[in-house]
Every structure is written in C-alpha cells, then in structure tokens.
Design an enzyme around this catalytic site. Structure first.
Site, PDB file in Angstrom:
ATOM      1  N   CYS A   1    -101.410 -65.053 107.096  1.00  0.00           N
ATOM      2  CA  CYS A   1    -100.674 -66.293 107.163  1.00  0.00           C
ATOM      3  C   CYS A   1    -101.294 -67.247 106.160  1.00  0.00           C
ATOM      4  O   CYS A   1    -102.319 -66.940 105.561  1.00  0.00           O
ATOM      5  CB  CYS A   1    -100.821 -66.926 108.539  1.00  0.00           C
TER       6      CYS A   1
ATOM      7  N   ARG B   1     -97.833 -65.955 101.507  1.00  0.00           N
ATOM      8  CA  ARG B   1     -98.735 -65.282 102.447  1.00  0.00           C
ATOM      9  C   ARG B   1     -98.047 -64.897 103.755  1.00  0.00           C
ATOM     10  O   ARG B   1     -98.636 -64.237 104.609  1.00  0.00           O
ATOM     11  CB  ARG B   1     -99.914 -66.200 102.775  1.00  0.00           C
TER      12      ARG B   1
ATOM     13  N   TRP C   1     -97.106 -64.988 109.245  1.00  0.00           N
ATOM     14  CA  TRP C   1     -96.656 -63.598 109.116  1.00  0.00           C
ATOM     15  C   TRP C   1     -97.138 -62.934 110.383  1.00  0.00           C
ATOM     16  O   TRP C   1     -98.330 -62.755 110.595  1.00  0.00           O
ATOM     17  CB  TRP C   1     -97.296 -62.960 107.891  1.00  0.00           C
TER      18      TRP C   1
ATOM     19  N   ASN D   1    -105.416 -67.914 110.497  1.00  0.00           N
ATOM     20  CA  ASN D   1    -105.014 -66.724 109.749  1.00  0.00           C
ATOM     21  C   ASN D   1    -106.047 -65.649 110.041  1.00  0.00           C
ATOM     22  O   ASN D   1    -107.241 -65.868 109.836  1.00  0.00           O
ATOM     23  CB  ASN D   1    -104.999 -67.039 108.245  1.00  0.00           C
ATOM     24  N   GLY D   2    -105.574 -64.487 110.517  1.00  0.00           N
ATOM     25  CA  GLY D   2    -106.495 -63.403 110.836  1.00  0.00           C
ATOM     26  C   GLY D   2    -106.104 -62.774 112.160  1.00  0.00           C
ATOM     27  O   GLY D   2    -104.984 -62.966 112.634  1.00  0.00           O
TER      28      GLY D   2
ATOM     29  N   GLU E   1     -96.102 -46.776  89.983  1.00  0.00           N
ATOM     30  CA  GLU E   1     -96.012 -48.226  90.046  1.00  0.00           C
ATOM     31  C   GLU E   1     -94.547 -48.675  89.948  1.00  0.00           C
ATOM     32  O   GLU E   1     -94.112 -49.581  90.667  1.00  0.00           O
ATOM     33  CB  GLU E   1     -96.872 -48.848  88.928  1.00  0.00           C
TER      34      GLU E   1
ATOM     35  N   LYS F   1     -92.479 -50.812  92.851  1.00  0.00           N
ATOM     36  CA  LYS F   1     -91.774 -52.065  92.583  1.00  0.00           C
ATOM     37  C   LYS F   1     -90.324 -51.976  93.059  1.00  0.00           C
ATOM     38  O   LYS F   1     -89.817 -52.873  93.712  1.00  0.00           O
ATOM     39  CB  LYS F   1     -91.771 -52.427  91.081  1.00  0.00           C
TER      40      LYS F   1
ATOM     41  N   GLU G   1     -90.143 -51.785  97.026  1.00  0.00           N
ATOM     42  CA  GLU G   1     -90.505 -52.960  97.805  1.00  0.00           C
ATOM     43  C   GLU G   1     -89.571 -54.138  97.545  1.00  0.00           C
ATOM     44  O   GLU G   1     -89.409 -54.995  98.403  1.00  0.00           O
ATOM     45  CB  GLU G   1     -91.972 -53.358  97.578  1.00  0.00           C
TER      46      GLU G   1
ATOM     47  N   HIS H   1     -91.420 -27.478  91.476  1.00  0.00           N
ATOM     48  CA  HIS H   1     -92.046 -26.911  92.674  1.00  0.00           C
ATOM     49  C   HIS H   1     -91.402 -27.449  93.956  1.00  0.00           C
ATOM     50  O   HIS H   1     -92.006 -27.402  95.023  1.00  0.00           O
ATOM     51  CB  HIS H   1     -93.550 -27.196  92.663  1.00  0.00           C
TER      52      HIS H   1
ATOM     53  N   LYS I   1     -98.302 -61.373 100.463  1.00  0.00           N
ATOM     54  CA  LYS I   1     -99.037 -61.202  99.213  1.00  0.00           C
ATOM     55  C   LYS I   1    -100.426 -60.614  99.424  1.00  0.00           C
ATOM     56  O   LYS I   1    -100.841 -59.717  98.732  1.00  0.00           O
ATOM     57  CB  LYS I   1     -99.135 -62.556  98.509  1.00  0.00           C
TER      58      LYS I   1
HETATM   59  C1  F6R Z   1     -97.311 -54.436  95.346  1.00  0.00           C
HETATM   60  C2  F6R Z   1     -98.483 -55.237  95.717  1.00  0.00           C
HETATM   61  C3  F6R Z   1     -99.456 -54.650  96.679  1.00  0.00           C
HETATM   62  C4  F6R Z   1    -100.897 -55.036  96.285  1.00  0.00           C
HETATM   63  C5  F6R Z   1    -101.884 -54.542  97.350  1.00  0.00           C
HETATM   64  C6  F6R Z   1    -103.314 -54.801  96.959  1.00  0.00           C
HETATM   65  O1  F6R Z   1     -96.502 -55.116  94.443  1.00  0.00           O
HETATM   66  O2  F6R Z   1     -98.645 -56.347  95.292  1.00  0.00           O
HETATM   67  O3  F6R Z   1     -99.315 -53.268  96.759  1.00  0.00           O
HETATM   68  O4  F6R Z   1    -101.185 -54.472  95.045  1.00  0.00           O
HETATM   69  O5  F6R Z   1    -101.605 -55.169  98.569  1.00  0.00           O
HETATM   70  O6  F6R Z   1    -103.569 -56.155  96.768  1.00  0.00           O
HETATM   71  P1  F6R Z   1    -104.899 -56.656  96.048  1.00  0.00           P
HETATM   72  O7  F6R Z   1    -104.827 -56.221  94.638  1.00  0.00           O
HETATM   73  O8  F6R Z   1    -104.881 -58.146  96.212  1.00  0.00           O
HETATM   74  O9  F6R Z   1    -106.042 -56.006  96.770  1.00  0.00           O
END
Ligand code: F6R
Length: 623
Positions: free
Chosen positions: A2, A28, A75, A103-104, A495, A499, A502, A518, A618
């Site tokens: 959060c 967040r 969140w 938050n936590g 990657e 993208k 998500e 395979h 995030k």
């Molecule tokens: C995907 C994304 C997440 C972060 C992951 C790690 O677009 O942003 O998969 O890469 O949560 O986050 P960090 O790099 O902050 O440890």
C-alpha cells in the site's frame, strides 16, 4: 502493499496535500483510500473502497479540516476492498481517538486480536492493521503491568509514544505505519520494519511517505527510515529513535536530485508511455556511473567462486540476459535465480564463497530481500543493483550500484529494465578487462556500442512507434502470442511476453525458439501470431530455420529485426526494425523497446489502463 502519506504543517490545511501525495503513490495499490485529520481535539475521517479519483468524487477528500493528518492508498492483503477495511483503522473508543495507516503484513494479528478481544476490544474490520490501533489504545489506557517498560521509558517519551513503542514490540511481520491521536494532537508517530518509509523535511512542515515522489513537489530534503526505527514528527522538529532501546538517532536529511516533474506525466496519457520515451535519457544516465563503483563490484565478481543473481519479474529477465553477457563478455558463469525460489534451491549450498548479485528496481521487493537474507545467513557476499538510494537493498548489500533511472511510476517496468541491462553490460565489460579474457579491441568496441545505445533506442521509438500501433490494432483480438528467440533473445522474449500478459491480459508463451519443435509447435494454426526476436549474430542462422518451421504451418510471423535485414523481412508477415550495429550480446536493450510499445498499445487498444493493471502493484513488499 500500500502507499502511506501524511503531514503536519505550520499553516496549511493538510487534506488536499494528503490527497495529492496519495495520488503519487497510487502505483503501490489502488483498491481503497482514506484520510484522517485532527482539528480542535477531534478526529475527522473519510475513507472508502475505490480508486482515489472515484472516492474523491464521491466524498471530497479535500475538505477535512486540520493541519495534521495521515492517508493511505490500499492494495488488499487481509480483508476485501471495502469502506470498513480501508485505512485509517481505529481503536474502539467512540468518538475515535487513535488512527493508524499501515503498509505491510502483521503476521501475528490473529493471536493479538484474540488477546485484545479477551480484554474487551471490539473489532470492526477484517484487516491485520486494526490490531495496531487497538494495541496502542490498550497500552495508552492500561495500568502499568509488572512485565512492561511503562516506568522505564526514557525522559522525553510521551504517553502516546510509549504506547506506540509497546505496541510495536508486540508485532511480528512487516510494517511502515503512522498514527495520530487526539490525546497528543501535535505529532505524527511513524515507524518502519521491512516496508519502506521516508520522511520529508521542509520549512512548511514534516511529511512521511512510502516513497519519495509523494512529497517531492513539497520538499527535496528526505530522511530514509531504517528497519527498527520510530520517528515523531512535529510542526518544526522531528526525533528518530531506535525501537529496541529508544535511543535517539541523529540523521541528517539528504538532498534529493529528483525534480517533481520527473515524477509527473509530462503530457503523456500514461506514465508507462512517458517512461518508455524516457529511456534514451535514463540510458544516458547509466553511462555516467562512476567507474570506481563498477570496479569495486567487479572485483567481488571476479573473486567469487560462484555468482548467483536473484530477482523477480522483469528484474529477473535482466538477470537472465546478464548471465549471457557475463558468460560471453567476461567468461564468467553466473546463475540467474527467481528470488522466491532461491531458498529452496540454494539455502543449503550457498556459503561464504558464494556471491549474490541482487537486482531490484525498488530495492524493496520482499522475495528478493528474503533471498538476500537467506544468503546473508549463509555468510555469502551480497552485491546489489537498484534504482532507489536508501532502499533496503542498498543497506544490506556489501557493495551496490544505483541504476539512475529516476522514479518509475507505471506499474510495468520499462526504463528500469533497459537501465539495469546497461549497467550489467558495463559490469560485464569491466570484468572482462580485469580478467583479460577478450582483446582490448573487442572491449573498446563493446564500450563504444554501449555508448550508442541511447541514440539507437531514441531512433527505434521515433521511427517505429506508429508502425507498432498499427500492429496492435491488427492483432488486438488475438487470444495468444508466441515470443521466440535464441540465446540472449530468450530473455527479450520472456520480457515481451510478461509485458503483454500483465498489461493487455493476453495469456502468451515465450521460450527458446529451438524448443518449439519439442511440443509447443502443436498449438500453431494458420494465422497464429508468433514474434521472433532476430538480432544479427551467432543465433540468426538457426533462428531462420525456426522461422521457416513456423511459416510452414502458416503462423503469422512478426519479426523484430535489424533495419534492412532483407532475409528476415522476406520471411516475415510483419516486421519492426531496430537500428543496425548492436552486437547480439547487447541486443535486449534495444530489441525490447518495440515490444514494450506493442504491449502498451495492445492494452490501450483493448481499453485497459496500462498504468494500473488489475491485481498488481508496483512494489511487491509481501511474500
Ligand atoms: C513487471 C514488473 C515486475 C517487477 C518485479 C520486481 O513489469 O514490474 O515484474 O519487475 O516485481 O520488482 P523490483 O525490480 O522492484 O524488485
């Protein structure tokens, strides 16, 4: 997971400041929002389920009175998004006298709740946070118990502060929390254990937040709280104490060089698009890293018996790509490991000779920090790569490098991925120099190419953006995509798939192109969209064969290839071009960019907000 934000000001009404601060923390979490302020000895509250704008429209978050207040954007972890589960949470006195935002996760909340209920407390929400408000209330009103420190609090610790100290000593789990009380309406008390918390210091007052952008337009002077610390914020002063022994800690604020504009959208419809466009600049910033830090890190890598890279999500993909860089450029074998798997895979084998390179944009990802902690307990050496100075990762690392990308607000990582790779490729070349494994000419060439990357990314965005938008329109209704590559391009494929999944909610598949025969190739039917990542280099020839296999089954081939690569272009049904001249070993940094844009455009074509993908946040600060 959060965002918390609050302030105590000399003159200003704080509610609008809290509202805008929370907006900047919405990345967040965004399922509920709430604020509490104090005026004339009374607590005022507004909170509800919904995004900040929706709740504001319904009940005007700005008209709460008072010059002290706390806020929260949620969140959900315990209890569904609802008005009663939204923070702030309160004790049971009526009218309420204590408010808490958090938050936590409080891991022992169920047992604390039972204890408090036995003492007559009545709970309203399903949150773990509510126990904190009741605990503070309990310790505030409770007569001294023989086993408590009530009478041993040092001078200067008030009754409210003592109640908070005692409450925190009962908590297990992670928290960044803040509390206010009508009993002592001149202060905010906030504390940290594992979840991020930063203080802002200005002439106008004092702020706390989960992350710097929340108060950046108000002040650039910041203090990063550490685990096990509590701060008391007053209008013109603040005190930080250690939770364990209440000792006062003196810490000077740091002057941040992030401007508020850096954290705003600059006219782009979404933060994600702005951040994609910022990549030439963020990549240039990675070229300004001081050699001495890179050197120090490579010294550790050079001496390591084994190097394990730990990270999650996009940062893990950066590690995967980096493992090819270290192998091909510096002849160093490294093992990329998904952080949440580290303990199962390596908790017995990691040892004093292991070196862990943890990669985390936020520096606060719980799984990554847990892996680091496991490794630390095994006496391994911890190295870090992160975007946030003062984050937990910077504190637990023996040596760390900051990737200098500036704040990334869009939930999906974009500019931070390319910056991580730029830094990791610089580390690989530095290490190659140390180890003398490749010639000076080869190193010079690589260094020259790394310097050209920002320009190449700029050209890719300028020349390909509208073409990629057309591709997104063409493929908008597809139900699944393949992303294929060989060698280092497997990381690019993974990657790109992450993208797309998500942001546009299209379940897709990514794997080494050689694997398709395979099994996965059985999915292919006429028209099935298959992305091939085709940088020139050692893998290209075999990749051409893989493209032909797919083409023979009438897949729709979309190639990401070098500008003017006629062989590939002839084979492909659609293609996107990346400027010529990037060696394959550096190619993920430029080849990922059109794929980021594709995912962004697919999301907007389908009417989704790419800055707020559902169920995501995030910074994932829970395990
Ligand atoms: C995907 C994304 C997440 C972060 C992951 C790690 O677009 O942003 O998969 O890469 O949560 O986050 P960090 O790099 O902050 O440890």
């Amino acid at each position: 997971m959060c965002g918390i934000f609050g302030c105590i000001c000399k003159a200003d009404n704080v509610a609008p400041l809290i509202h805008t601060g929370l907006k900047r923390l919405e990345y967040r979490g965004y399922d509920s929002v709430g604020e509490a302020t104090i005026e004339d000895g009374k607590l005022f509250v507004k909170k509800d389920a919904g995004k900040i704008d929706e709740v504001h429209l319904k009940c005007n978050l700005d008209d709460l009175p008072g010059r002290i207040g706390i806020g929260h954007t949620r969140w959900a972890t315990h209890g569904a998004p609802s008005s009663v589960n939204a923070h702030p949470q309160f004790g049971c006195s009526s009218p309420p006298r204590f408010a808490v935002v958090h938050n936590g996760i409080i891991e022992n909340f169920a047992e604390l709740k039972r204890e408090l209920e036995d003492n007559g407390h009545v709970f309203k929400s399903k949150t773990d946070t509510e126990v904190v408000a009741h605990l503070i209330e309990e310790y505030f009103i409770r007569k001294p118990q023989p086993d408590e420190r009530r009478n041993t609090e040092p001078a200067g610790v008030s009754k409210f502060e003592a109640a908070v100290f005692k409450s925190l000593s009962r908590l297990e789990g992670s928290y960044a929390l803040a509390t206010i009380s009508t009993h002592e309406p001149d202060k905010i008390i906030c504390a940290r254990n594992e979840s991020p918390l930063v203080l802002g210091i200005s002439e106008k007052g004092r702020f706390f937040a989960s992350d710097v952008p929340a108060f950046l337009p108000l002040t650039k002077s910041a203090i990063f709280m550490r685990n096990g610390e509590l701060a008391v914020l007053k209008r013109t002063s603040f005190t930080i104490r250690r939770l364990s022994d209440r000792r006062i800690i003196s810490r000077e604020p740091k002057l941040l060089d992030w401007t508020p504009e850096m954290a705003e959208k600059k006219g782009y419809p979404h933060f994600m698009l702005k951040e994609i466009h910022e990549q030439p600049e963020s990549l240039r910033n990675t070229l300004r890293l001081q050699d001495k830090y890179l050197n120090l890190l490579t010294t550790f890598l050079d001496r390591a018996h084994e190097v394990i890279m730990v990270a999650c999500g996009t940062s893990y993909h950066a590690c995967l790509a980096a493992s090819y860089m270290f192998s091909k450029i510096s002849y160093l074998a490294t093992h990329p490991v998904i952080a949440s798997e580290f303990s199962e895979q390596h908790s017995k084998s990691a040892n004093i000779d292991s070196t862990i390179l943890a990669v985390s944009q936020s520096g606060e990802t719980a799984d990554t920090l847990a892996a680091v902690e496991t490794a630390r307990q095994r006496a391994a050496t911890i190295l870090g790569l992160t975007n946030v100075v003062g984050s937990t990762l910077t504190r637990v690392s023996r040596v760390y490098v900051v990737q200098q990308s500036g704040p990334e607000i869009g939930v999906a990582a974009t500019k931070t991925f390319t910056s991580q790779l730029s830094v990791l490729s610089q580390l690989a070349t530095q290490l190659a120099k140390k180890r003398g494994k490749i010639s000076t000419e080869e190193i010079d060439l690589l260094e020259e190419k790394i310097k050209l990357i920002p320009e190449m990314v700029e050209q890719t965005i300028t020349s390909q953006e509208s073409k990629i938008s057309s591709l997104a329109r063409k493929f908008r209704d597809e139900k699944c995509f393949f992303f294929l590559g060989r060698g280092i391009s497997v990381a690019t494929a993974l990657e790109a798939r992450l993208k797309l999944m998500e942001l546009a909610y299209v379940p897709s598949i990514a794997f080494p192109a050689g694997e398709s025969k395979h099994g996965p190739i059985s999915l292919i039917q006429p028209g099935f969209p298959v992305f091939f990542i085709c940088p020139p280099g050692e893998t290209r020839k075999t990749l051409m064969g893989n493209i032909s296999e797919m083409k023979a089954r009438e897949a729709n081939i979309i190639a990401v290839c070098e500008e003017g690569d006629e062989e590939i272009i002839q084979l492909a049904d659609d293609y996107v071009e990346v400027p010529r001249g990037i060696p394959e070993v550096l190619s993920p940094i430029t080849y990922v960019v059109p794929l980021q844009i594709f995912a962004y455009r697919m999301a907007t074509e389908k009417g989704y907000n790419p800055d707020m993908p559902r169920n995501l946040a995030k910074s994932v600060t829970v395990r």
